[in-house]
Design a protein around this motif. Structure first.
Motif, PDB file in Angstrom:
ATOM      1  N   GLY A  26     -55.390  12.362-106.293  1.00 14.97           N
ATOM      2  CA  GLY A  26     -55.440  11.747-107.621  1.00 14.97           C
ATOM      3  C   GLY A  26     -54.131  11.922-108.374  1.00 14.97           C
ATOM      4  N   PHE A  27     -53.543  13.113-108.296  1.00 12.24           N
ATOM      5  CA  PHE A  27     -52.263  13.374-108.954  1.00 12.24           C
ATOM      6  C   PHE A  27     -51.174  12.472-108.374  1.00 12.24           C
ATOM      7  CE2 PHE A  27     -48.135  15.497-108.964  1.00 12.24           C
ATOM      8  CZ  PHE A  27     -47.945  15.661-110.323  1.00 12.24           C
ATOM      9  N   GLN A  29     -51.494   9.609-106.851  1.00 12.63           N
ATOM     10  CA  GLN A  29     -51.743   8.221-107.231  1.00 12.63           C
ATOM     11  C   GLN A  29     -51.346   7.977-108.683  1.00 12.63           C
ATOM     12  OE1 GLN A  29     -55.855   8.121-106.028  1.00 12.63           O
ATOM     13  NE2 GLN A  29     -55.354   7.451-103.959  1.00 12.63           N
ATOM     14  N   ALA A  30     -51.719   8.884-109.578  1.00 13.62           N
ATOM     15  CA  ALA A  30     -51.423   8.706-111.004  1.00 13.62           C
ATOM     16  C   ALA A  30     -49.934   8.841-111.308  1.00 13.62           C
ATOM     17  CB  ALA A  30     -52.224   9.721-111.833  1.00 13.62           C
ATOM     18  N   THR A  31     -49.251   9.735-110.637  1.00 14.76           N
ATOM     19  CA  THR A  31     -47.844  10.012-110.923  1.00 14.76           C
ATOM     20  C   THR A  31     -46.891   9.061-110.206  1.00 14.76           C
ATOM     21  OG1 THR A  31     -48.391  12.344-111.250  1.00 14.76           O
ATOM     22  CG2 THR A  31     -46.069  11.815-110.903  1.00 14.76           C
ATOM     23  N   ALA A  88     -45.945  10.109-116.638  1.00 15.14           N
ATOM     24  CA  ALA A  88     -47.186   9.923-115.878  1.00 15.14           C
ATOM     25  C   ALA A  88     -47.630  11.236-115.241  1.00 15.14           C
ATOM     26  CB  ALA A  88     -46.994   8.850-114.809  1.00 15.14           C
ATOM     27  N   ALA A  92     -51.026  13.330-115.873  1.00 18.03           N
ATOM     28  CA  ALA A  92     -51.899  13.656-114.748  1.00 18.03           C
ATOM     29  C   ALA A  92     -52.108  15.158-114.581  1.00 18.03           C
ATOM     30  CB  ALA A  92     -51.323  13.058-113.460  1.00 18.03           C
TER      31      ALA A  92
END
Length: 128
Positions: A26-27, A29-31, A88, A92
């Motif tokens: 998740g990190f 993908q978000a960053t 970002a 995150a």
């Protein structure tokens, strides 16, 4: 065409040994806008192996079995906009270890420590 490595993989890829692979995915993908390529779970549901693509590179990761400590690392990633990526990453859950700054070697760079303790050095090369 080389056959000693999978199609789409560079010769060198970081392999992160993490506490929580789902959170790390998740990190990433978000960053970085990472695209998940592969995920293999163990019988207990933990992630044995996963792969994501960030730009032209593959990052691999997996959870340490039996509660062993993760292996923290430092990775450098070139991104199109270091300021946006830095923001970002903070959104995150990372914290800044170095704000975006123009460097004498021609990059604008910054540093983040992700929620699991890994360092991410991010940079955008400035055309001069």
């Amino acid at each position: 065409m080389p056959t000693h490595k999978p199609a789409g993989h560079n010769a060198v890829s970081p392999y992160l040994l993490v506490t929580d692979a789902r959170a790390m995915l998740g990190f990433l993908q978000a960053t970085f806008g990472a695209e998940e390529l592969h995920r293999k779970a163990r019988a207990d549901g933990s992630v044995m192996h996963a792969e994501v693509r960030i730009d032209d590179s593959v990052v691999m990761l997996g959870e340490r079995p039996d509660g062993r400590e993760p292996v923290r690392c430092s990775t450098h990633v070139y991104v199109p906009d270091v300021d946006a990526c830095h923001a970002a990453g903070i959104a995150a859950g990372a914290y800044s270890v170095s704000p975006p700054t123009d460097q004498p070697y021609g990059d604008r760079s910054a540093g983040l420590r992700d929620p699991q303790g890994h360092l991410w050095w991010i940079g955008t090369h400035l055309v001069r």
